[in-house]
Scaffold this motif. Sequence first.
Motif, PDB file in Angstrom:
ATOM      1  N   TYR A  12      10.583   0.279  -5.182  1.00 33.83           N
ATOM      2  CA  TYR A  12       9.821   1.086  -4.221  1.00 33.83           C
ATOM      3  C   TYR A  12       8.501   1.569  -4.827  1.00 33.83           C
ATOM      4  CZ  TYR A  12       8.585   5.280  -1.550  1.00 33.83           C
ATOM      5  OH  TYR A  12       7.913   6.231  -0.833  1.00 33.83           O
ATOM      6  N   GLY A  15       6.037  -1.248  -5.532  1.00 37.04           N
ATOM      7  CA  GLY A  15       5.333  -1.591  -4.298  1.00 37.04           C
ATOM      8  C   GLY A  15       4.176  -0.647  -4.023  1.00 37.04           C
ATOM      9  N   LEU A  16       4.395   0.659  -4.241  1.00 35.73           N
ATOM     10  CA  LEU A  16       3.315   1.627  -4.079  1.00 35.73           C
ATOM     11  C   LEU A  16       2.175   1.338  -5.048  1.00 35.73           C
ATOM     12  CD1 LEU A  16       5.255   5.013  -3.737  1.00 35.73           C
ATOM     13  CD2 LEU A  16       3.984   3.822  -1.951  1.00 35.73           C
ATOM     14  N   ARG A  17       2.519   1.000  -6.288  1.00 37.00           N
ATOM     15  CA  ARG A  17       1.499   0.732  -7.292  1.00 37.00           C
ATOM     16  C   ARG A  17       0.630  -0.466  -6.900  1.00 37.00           C
ATOM     17  NH1 ARG A  17      -0.071   4.877  -9.662  1.00 37.00           N
ATOM     18  NH2 ARG A  17       1.554   6.097 -10.595  1.00 37.00           N
ATOM     19  N   ARG A  18       1.191  -1.437  -6.175  1.00 42.96           N
ATOM     20  CA  ARG A  18       0.393  -2.575  -5.726  1.00 42.96           C
ATOM     21  C   ARG A  18      -0.752  -2.114  -4.830  1.00 42.96           C
ATOM     22  NH1 ARG A  18       5.564  -4.795  -5.352  1.00 42.96           N
ATOM     23  NH2 ARG A  18       5.909  -6.340  -6.958  1.00 42.96           N
ATOM     24  N   HIS A  19      -0.551  -1.000  -4.139  1.00 40.17           N
ATOM     25  CA  HIS A  19      -1.564  -0.482  -3.225  1.00 40.17           C
ATOM     26  C   HIS A  19      -2.516   0.512  -3.884  1.00 40.17           C
ATOM     27  CE1 HIS A  19       0.210  -2.381   0.269  1.00 40.17           C
ATOM     28  NE2 HIS A  19       1.384  -1.968  -0.160  1.00 40.17           N
ATOM     29  N   VAL A  20      -2.010   1.346  -4.792  1.00 41.08           N
ATOM     30  CA  VAL A  20      -2.845   2.418  -5.352  1.00 41.08           C
ATOM     31  C   VAL A  20      -3.268   2.175  -6.796  1.00 41.08           C
ATOM     32  CG1 VAL A  20      -1.883   4.165  -3.809  1.00 41.08           C
ATOM     33  CG2 VAL A  20      -0.890   3.859  -6.075  1.00 41.08           C
ATOM     34  N   GLY A  21      -2.814   1.098  -7.391  1.00 35.81           N
ATOM     35  CA  GLY A  21      -3.166   0.853  -8.791  1.00 35.81           C
ATOM     36  C   GLY A  21      -2.646   1.978  -9.673  1.00 35.81           C
ATOM     37  N   ASP A 100      -0.908   4.746 -15.436  1.00 44.77           N
ATOM     38  CA  ASP A 100      -0.367   5.219 -14.150  1.00 44.77           C
ATOM     39  C   ASP A 100      -0.323   6.735 -14.150  1.00 44.77           C
ATOM     40  OD1 ASP A 100       0.007   2.618 -13.357  1.00 44.77           O
ATOM     41  OD2 ASP A 100       2.199   2.669 -13.453  1.00 44.77           O
TER      42      ASP A 100
END
Length: 171
Positions: A12, A15-21, A100
């Motif tokens: 989960y 997946g968020l990191r794919r959007h917000v780097g 991150d």
Amino acid sequence: MDLEFVMGVPPYVLGLRRHVGHGLILLPGASAVVVDDGGRVLLVRRGDNGRWSLPAGMVDPGEQPSDAAVREVFEETGIVAEILSVGGVATHPVVYPNGDRCEYLNVWFRCRAVGGSLRADGDESLEVGWFDPAALPELDSWSLLRLTTGSAWFQPAGAPPHPALTSPDAL
């Protein structure tokens, strides 16, 4: 950004990191102050930075913080814990070695060990051990806050933040 499997990071969050780097994400977390019958405290040497800390981790979608705390204790240490009370709740910033950024809303619990066998998982925990409260290794400021506060601790509204809650480099 390299998003291959990262130690202990749920799909989960990947997946968020794919959007917000490396941008800021607010995440739920849970941790545990576990003591044995002799009053010793359970600590883990973290796999990501090599420092001693309390067992802790992210709350998965649909999971209660209490279940996450018990799960994390077992996954990281092999110890089965029983929750006795809520220790407290607070937010704190984290910047991981890969850049991150997160702000954790952490709920911690006071627990006692009820079973299991002490072992490190070799991933999230490199070492685990029981420590006398008077002879603890160097700990991050968040672990010290969780160890030294009473039940149901929280940052009072409008009060200056506790120093442990503002240091992103404590990880």
